[in-house]
Design a protein around this motif. Sequence first.
Motif, mmCIF file in Angstrom:
data_model
loop_
_atom_site.group_PDB
_atom_site.id
_atom_site.type_symbol
_atom_site.label_atom_id
_atom_site.label_comp_id
_atom_site.label_asym_id
_atom_site.label_seq_id
_atom_site.Cartn_x
_atom_site.Cartn_y
_atom_site.Cartn_z
ATOM 1 N N GLU A 9 -3.510 4.487 -26.058
ATOM 2 C CA GLU A 9 -2.392 5.403 -25.793
ATOM 3 C C GLU A 9 -1.076 4.648 -25.678
ATOM 4 O OE1 GLU A 9 -4.782 8.819 -23.200
ATOM 5 O OE2 GLU A 9 -4.005 7.013 -22.215
ATOM 6 N N LEU A 10 -1.105 3.458 -25.071
ATOM 7 C CA LEU A 10 0.112 2.677 -24.906
ATOM 8 C C LEU A 10 0.634 2.185 -26.251
ATOM 9 C CD1 LEU A 10 2.169 1.419 -22.982
ATOM 10 C CD2 LEU A 10 0.669 -0.572 -22.767
ATOM 11 N N VAL A 11 -0.253 1.730 -27.113
ATOM 12 C CA VAL A 11 0.165 1.282 -28.446
ATOM 13 C C VAL A 11 0.777 2.438 -29.227
ATOM 14 C CG1 VAL A 11 -0.685 0.443 -30.676
ATOM 15 C CG2 VAL A 11 -1.464 -0.646 -28.559
ATOM 16 N N ALA A 12 0.200 3.620 -29.107
ATOM 17 C CA ALA A 12 0.747 4.797 -29.798
ATOM 18 C C ALA A 12 2.156 5.107 -29.305
ATOM 19 C CB ALA A 12 -0.175 5.994 -29.579
ATOM 20 N N LEU A 13 2.376 4.996 -27.987
ATOM 21 C CA LEU A 13 3.723 5.205 -27.446
ATOM 22 C C LEU A 13 4.693 4.170 -27.995
ATOM 23 C CD1 LEU A 13 5.987 6.101 -25.542
ATOM 24 C CD2 LEU A 13 4.859 4.825 -23.704
ATOM 25 N N CYS A 14 4.287 2.901 -28.003
ATOM 26 C CA CYS A 14 5.172 1.847 -28.497
ATOM 27 C C CYS A 14 5.535 2.073 -29.962
ATOM 28 C CB CYS A 14 4.512 0.482 -28.305
ATOM 29 S SG CYS A 14 4.340 0.002 -26.568
ATOM 30 N N ASN A 15 4.597 2.543 -30.745
ATOM 31 C CA ASN A 15 4.875 2.836 -32.154
ATOM 32 C C ASN A 15 5.898 3.958 -32.281
ATOM 33 O OD1 ASN A 15 3.105 0.883 -33.061
ATOM 34 N ND2 ASN A 15 1.367 2.302 -33.222
ATOM 35 N N LYS A 16 5.801 4.969 -31.412
ATOM 36 C CA LYS A 16 6.779 6.066 -31.431
ATOM 37 C C LYS A 16 8.169 5.582 -31.055
ATOM 38 C CE LYS A 16 3.974 10.141 -30.328
ATOM 39 N NZ LYS A 16 3.780 11.244 -29.350
ATOM 40 N N ALA A 17 8.223 4.622 -30.136
ATOM 41 C CA ALA A 17 9.519 4.168 -29.607
ATOM 42 C C ALA A 17 10.230 3.189 -30.527
ATOM 43 C CB ALA A 17 9.316 3.511 -28.239
ATOM 44 N N GLN A 18 9.516 2.587 -31.471
ATOM 45 C CA GLN A 18 10.065 1.472 -32.238
ATOM 46 C C GLN A 18 11.335 1.808 -33.008
ATOM 47 O OE1 GLN A 18 9.729 -1.585 -32.241
ATOM 48 N NE2 GLN A 18 7.782 -1.968 -31.254
ATOM 49 N N ASN A 19 11.455 3.004 -33.489
ATOM 50 C CA ASN A 19 12.617 3.368 -34.319
ATOM 51 C C ASN A 19 13.629 4.233 -33.572
ATOM 52 O OD1 ASN A 19 11.600 2.026 -36.651
ATOM 53 N ND2 ASN A 19 10.208 3.764 -36.996
ATOM 54 N N GLN A 20 13.535 4.272 -32.264
ATOM 55 C CA GLN A 20 14.453 5.086 -31.472
ATOM 56 C C GLN A 20 15.725 4.290 -31.145
ATOM 57 O OE1 GLN A 20 13.839 8.202 -30.961
ATOM 58 N NE2 GLN A 20 11.704 8.175 -31.649
ATOM 59 N N PRO A 21 16.894 4.960 -31.092
ATOM 60 C CA PRO A 21 18.126 4.244 -30.736
ATOM 61 C C PRO A 21 18.155 3.824 -29.270
ATOM 62 C CG PRO A 21 18.541 6.605 -30.949
ATOM 63 C CD PRO A 21 17.142 6.371 -31.434
ATOM 64 N N PHE A 22 17.464 4.610 -28.418
ATOM 65 C CA PHE A 22 17.375 4.242 -27.000
ATOM 66 C C PHE A 22 16.145 4.890 -26.388
ATOM 67 C CE2 PHE A 22 19.603 8.324 -26.681
ATOM 68 C CZ PHE A 22 19.043 8.918 -25.554
#
Length: 387
Positions: A9-22
């Motif tokens: 679940e944590l890896v999935a969150l990190c993947n979602k966050a990678q392309n976010q501006p903040f």
Amino acid sequence: MKVISTNQELVALCNKAQNQPFITLDTEFVSEKTYYPQLCLIQIALPEKNDLECSEFIIDVLSPKLRLGALTEIFMNPGIKKVFHSAKQDLEIFWHVFGEIPEPLFDTQIAAMLCGYGSQISYSNLVKDICKTNLDKSQQFSNWSTRPLTKRQLNYAVSDVTHLRQVYINLHKKLFENRRLEWVEELITEMSEGCKNSYKPEEAWKKIKTRNISAEGWTILYALAEFRELEAQTRNLPRRWVLSDHAILELISVKPRTLEELRSCRFFNVGRKAQNRFTMGLLEVIRKAIANPKAPPLIVQPKKPRNSNKEVTDLLKVYLRFSSEQSGVAEELISTTDELREISQGNLNVRPLKGWRKKVFGDNAIKLCQGKIALTIENSNLAVVGK
């Protein structure tokens, strides 16, 4: 809201966050009985709400199935701004847990102090003003180390990052329009560097407030503060359980050389067993400090010199308040009283006379000292006359 308790679940969150501006961040921890705060939760919100996908997450740090290493990738991603409110303690925890401080950073409390909100405004008050929402703070003093967490606890924890998105966007816009983004970046850099020193034993003396200390007294202060820090870290006990600030100041005053003199000190009667473990150690620390004096740092004077220009310092205090009101920048970000005293005595190598502070306050502060401008009253309000 999604509670994360596994590595997948944590890896999935990190993947979602990678392309976010903040992303917005906060933590929950307990620290009453330990030196190092026990991290219990990390809350993260992505920029946009999505009805189909969750954008708010609570990472259960205490889950036995979870390893936090994956977070380092987004914490150190230069393309993602990490947004906190009043970040200092969060950053100290991250420095201890991860050995890194997330970069780049944005602190909405510091930003608010540059946008006319005064000194150290709370998150709830910012949310009330910007988001027109009243936060429920009833879970503020929860024991975050207990499991399972209640729904009210989880809702409280996630609210610390959900509204932070709108607060960040609002303050960032104001800072951009006022050309103050570089100012907030400078202040956040200063805070981050301070957090990296928070656990250094040789920096521990800075945590103890004292005035008019002698050179010998400072040497003992330095030694006792370092001793306390090392003992507290080794035993993972709160500093005050090892030796309170009042006990250190008493030892500086008494300078005991024998066990009898040490035991006559008042702090030995406060019932702290931890303090009584170090009796001979304390005597040795004091003996070595007196035998091997250290030169005080420049900011610690054996005796604070008499302020021969007190009237000028008082005038600068008035102008500091005026500058703060005119610029919307909190006074404490512009100058300290000691810095005003230095300016009144002709020292031009001080922080308020450099960088953005020079524009807000420093230029006119020098002119005021030189008599080139003056303060007056116009229509019952303070005003500056002259050029």
